[in-house]
Every structure is written in structure tokens, then in C-alpha cells.
Write a protein that holds these residues in place. Sequence first.
Motif, PDB file in Angstrom:
ATOM      1  N   THR A 194      59.570  65.773  48.879  1.00  0.00           N
ATOM      2  CA  THR A 194      60.337  66.231  50.040  1.00  0.00           C
ATOM      3  C   THR A 194      59.728  67.545  50.497  1.00  0.00           C
ATOM      4  O   THR A 194      59.601  68.483  49.708  1.00  0.00           O
ATOM      5  CB  THR A 194      61.828  66.437  49.708  1.00  0.00           C
ATOM      6  OG1 THR A 194      62.379  65.187  49.293  1.00  0.00           O
ATOM      7  CG2 THR A 194      62.598  66.956  50.917  1.00  0.00           C
ATOM      8  N   GLU A 195      59.337  67.584  51.758  1.00  0.00           N
ATOM      9  CA  GLU A 195      58.826  68.812  52.356  1.00  0.00           C
ATOM     10  C   GLU A 195      59.884  69.318  53.327  1.00  0.00           C
ATOM     11  O   GLU A 195      60.375  68.567  54.165  1.00  0.00           O
ATOM     12  CB  GLU A 195      57.525  68.567  53.109  1.00  0.00           C
ATOM     13  CG  GLU A 195      56.366  68.179  52.204  1.00  0.00           C
ATOM     14  CD  GLU A 195      55.128  67.837  52.997  1.00  0.00           C
ATOM     15  OE1 GLU A 195      54.092  68.494  52.775  1.00  0.00           O
ATOM     16  OE2 GLU A 195      55.192  66.917  53.825  1.00  0.00           O
ATOM     17  N   THR A 196      60.226  70.584  53.193  1.00  0.00           N
ATOM     18  CA  THR A 196      61.192  71.204  54.096  1.00  0.00           C
ATOM     19  C   THR A 196      60.468  72.275  54.894  1.00  0.00           C
ATOM     20  O   THR A 196      59.788  73.137  54.322  1.00  0.00           O
ATOM     21  CB  THR A 196      62.367  71.838  53.320  1.00  0.00           C
ATOM     22  OG1 THR A 196      62.989  70.821  52.520  1.00  0.00           O
ATOM     23  CG2 THR A 196      63.390  72.449  54.266  1.00  0.00           C
ATOM     24  N   TYR A 237      60.959  66.173  55.564  1.00  0.00           N
ATOM     25  CA  TYR A 237      60.058  65.032  55.613  1.00  0.00           C
ATOM     26  C   TYR A 237      59.999  64.401  54.231  1.00  0.00           C
ATOM     27  O   TYR A 237      60.029  65.102  53.223  1.00  0.00           O
ATOM     28  CB  TYR A 237      58.631  65.474  55.958  1.00  0.00           C
ATOM     29  CG  TYR A 237      58.470  66.096  57.312  1.00  0.00           C
ATOM     30  CD1 TYR A 237      58.182  65.319  58.433  1.00  0.00           C
ATOM     31  CD2 TYR A 237      58.580  67.476  57.484  1.00  0.00           C
ATOM     32  CE1 TYR A 237      58.018  65.903  59.685  1.00  0.00           C
ATOM     33  CE2 TYR A 237      58.420  68.064  58.733  1.00  0.00           C
ATOM     34  CZ  TYR A 237      58.137  67.267  59.816  1.00  0.00           C
ATOM     35  OH  TYR A 237      57.970  67.855  61.051  1.00  0.00           O
ATOM     36  N   GLY A 238      59.879  63.095  54.212  1.00  0.00           N
ATOM     37  CA  GLY A 238      59.535  62.392  52.987  1.00  0.00           C
ATOM     38  C   GLY A 238      58.030  62.207  53.007  1.00  0.00           C
ATOM     39  O   GLY A 238      57.482  61.706  53.992  1.00  0.00           O
ATOM     40  N   ALA A 239      57.363  62.639  51.945  1.00  0.00           N
ATOM     41  CA  ALA A 239      55.901  62.557  51.912  1.00  0.00           C
ATOM     42  C   ALA A 239      55.436  61.821  50.660  1.00  0.00           C
ATOM     43  O   ALA A 239      56.092  61.874  49.613  1.00  0.00           O
ATOM     44  CB  ALA A 239      55.291  63.952  51.955  1.00  0.00           C
ATOM     45  N   VAL A 240      54.306  61.158  50.802  1.00  0.00           N
ATOM     46  CA  VAL A 240      53.671  60.486  49.678  1.00  0.00           C
ATOM     47  C   VAL A 240      52.270  61.069  49.556  1.00  0.00           C
ATOM     48  O   VAL A 240      51.491  61.032  50.511  1.00  0.00           O
ATOM     49  CB  VAL A 240      53.598  58.956  49.905  1.00  0.00           C
ATOM     50  CG1 VAL A 240      52.819  58.277  48.783  1.00  0.00           C
ATOM     51  CG2 VAL A 240      54.996  58.371  50.041  1.00  0.00           C
ATOM     52  N   TYR A 241      51.996  61.639  48.399  1.00  0.00           N
ATOM     53  CA  TYR A 241      50.676  62.182  48.098  1.00  0.00           C
ATOM     54  C   TYR A 241      50.022  61.309  47.035  1.00  0.00           C
ATOM     55  O   TYR A 241      50.717  60.607  46.282  1.00  0.00           O
ATOM     56  CB  TYR A 241      50.789  63.628  47.604  1.00  0.00           C
ATOM     57  CG  TYR A 241      51.102  64.625  48.700  1.00  0.00           C
ATOM     58  CD1 TYR A 241      50.073  65.293  49.356  1.00  0.00           C
ATOM     59  CD2 TYR A 241      52.411  64.893  49.081  1.00  0.00           C
ATOM     60  CE1 TYR A 241      50.345  66.207  50.371  1.00  0.00           C
ATOM     61  CE2 TYR A 241      52.689  65.805  50.087  1.00  0.00           C
ATOM     62  CZ  TYR A 241      51.658  66.450  50.714  1.00  0.00           C
ATOM     63  OH  TYR A 241      51.932  67.358  51.722  1.00  0.00           O
ATOM     64  N   ALA A 283      49.117  60.756  51.757  1.00  0.00           N
ATOM     65  CA  ALA A 283      49.025  59.351  52.153  1.00  0.00           C
ATOM     66  C   ALA A 283      49.917  59.079  53.361  1.00  0.00           C
ATOM     67  O   ALA A 283      49.529  58.365  54.280  1.00  0.00           O
ATOM     68  CB  ALA A 283      49.424  58.444  50.986  1.00  0.00           C
ATOM     69  N   SER A 284      51.110  59.660  53.357  1.00  0.00           N
ATOM     70  CA  SER A 284      52.011  59.461  54.494  1.00  0.00           C
ATOM     71  C   SER A 284      53.099  60.537  54.496  1.00  0.00           C
ATOM     72  O   SER A 284      53.397  61.136  53.468  1.00  0.00           O
ATOM     73  CB  SER A 284      52.670  58.079  54.446  1.00  0.00           C
ATOM     74  OG  SER A 284      53.552  57.980  53.343  1.00  0.00           O
ATOM     75  N   ARG A 285      53.641  60.736  55.692  1.00  0.00           N
ATOM     76  CA  ARG A 285      54.744  61.690  55.863  1.00  0.00           C
ATOM     77  C   ARG A 285      55.668  61.117  56.923  1.00  0.00           C
ATOM     78  O   ARG A 285      55.212  60.719  57.997  1.00  0.00           O
ATOM     79  CB  ARG A 285      54.221  63.058  56.297  1.00  0.00           C
ATOM     80  CG  ARG A 285      55.319  64.073  56.575  1.00  0.00           C
ATOM     81  CD  ARG A 285      54.771  65.411  57.061  1.00  0.00           C
ATOM     82  NE  ARG A 285      54.053  66.104  56.009  1.00  0.00           N
ATOM     83  CZ  ARG A 285      52.783  66.479  56.070  1.00  0.00           C
ATOM     84  NH1 ARG A 285      52.070  66.233  57.168  1.00  0.00           N
ATOM     85  NH2 ARG A 285      52.204  67.107  55.077  1.00  0.00           N
ATOM     86  N   THR A 286      56.951  61.096  56.615  1.00  0.00           N
ATOM     87  CA  THR A 286      57.941  60.543  57.541  1.00  0.00           C
ATOM     88  C   THR A 286      59.047  61.564  57.764  1.00  0.00           C
ATOM     89  O   THR A 286      59.573  62.127  56.798  1.00  0.00           O
ATOM     90  CB  THR A 286      58.554  59.250  56.959  1.00  0.00           C
ATOM     91  OG1 THR A 286      57.508  58.345  56.641  1.00  0.00           O
ATOM     92  CG2 THR A 286      59.510  58.605  57.948  1.00  0.00           C
ATOM     93  N   LEU A 287      59.387  61.770  59.026  1.00  0.00           N
ATOM     94  CA  LEU A 287      60.499  62.655  59.349  1.00  0.00           C
ATOM     95  C   LEU A 287      61.785  62.048  58.801  1.00  0.00           C
ATOM     96  O   LEU A 287      62.126  60.917  59.124  1.00  0.00           O
ATOM     97  CB  LEU A 287      60.595  62.840  60.863  1.00  0.00           C
ATOM     98  CG  LEU A 287      61.764  63.683  61.375  1.00  0.00           C
ATOM     99  CD1 LEU A 287      61.639  65.129  60.919  1.00  0.00           C
ATOM    100  CD2 LEU A 287      61.829  63.609  62.898  1.00  0.00           C
TER     101      LEU A 287
END
Length: 152
Positions: free
Chosen positions: A132-134, A121-125, A95-99
Amino acid sequence: MLSAFDPFHTESAMKQLAPIALAMMFALPVAAVHAQETEHSKAGVAAAGHWLALADASKAAETWSSAGAVFRAAVTAEQWSGMLAAARAPLGELASRTLANARHTRTLPGAPEADYVVIQYGAVYANRPGVTETVVTTREADGWKVITYLIQ
């Protein structure tokens, strides 16, 4: 003959300017290092963004082929395709990904000294908000490449 209005050729002016000159001598290399780190971080983040776009489009083979040498040596393209699908499928659509942050470093545990950028990144699925994606990128001869991808 020196002019009375030439403040750079008086003893008191030299004493006043000495601390400023010293500060500038130390500030310029720090500014140059910071600028280089910022450029590295920008390049690393750009590479990670391109790579993540491929992953988001379910293009596992392309993520593998565009990844860094360390990544490709650790896992085959077929293994990676299965790993990426297994990790992403339960999450649902992005849905979204933010650095959140990006940090340039020359060292990573167990890795040789090189230029790395550790990016989070903070991500919303759809099925899991608050992920959290690293992504870790490194500079190789042909540009910045992803060498690590973690989903937490």
C-alpha cells in the motif's frame, strides 16, 4: 389576470412546490461542494501520479524538487535520495499500481487547515506484492504538490 392553466400562481401549487424548492436550496450547495471536492481529488491524484512516475524512474532529485514546501523543508534532496533508494530497492521493479481511493480533506493531524488529498494505491512489486502506497498532496500557489509518501 391569471390564467386557469398557470399552476405557479395557485395556492395549492405553491404548497406542493414548497418542499421541492426547499430541497433544491439545500441540494445545490451540497452538489457544488461535492463537485469541488471531486476536482480537488482529481488534481491531487494527477499530481501524485506524475510524482510517482518520477519516483518509479529513480529520479529522486526531481521528486524532491517537485514536492511541496513542507516536504522539502523536512528533508534535504540528498537525504531524500537515500531514503527513497533504501525504501524502494528491496521491493524490486514495480509491476502494477492501482488507485484504491482518494479523499479530499481540509484537515490533517498536526497540519494547518488547507486543501489536501489523501491517496492510497495498491501496488505490486517484483519482490513484494500487496504493497500500500499512501501519497498526500496539497494545493500550493503553483499547483498541487506531494507532501507525504509512505510505503506499507
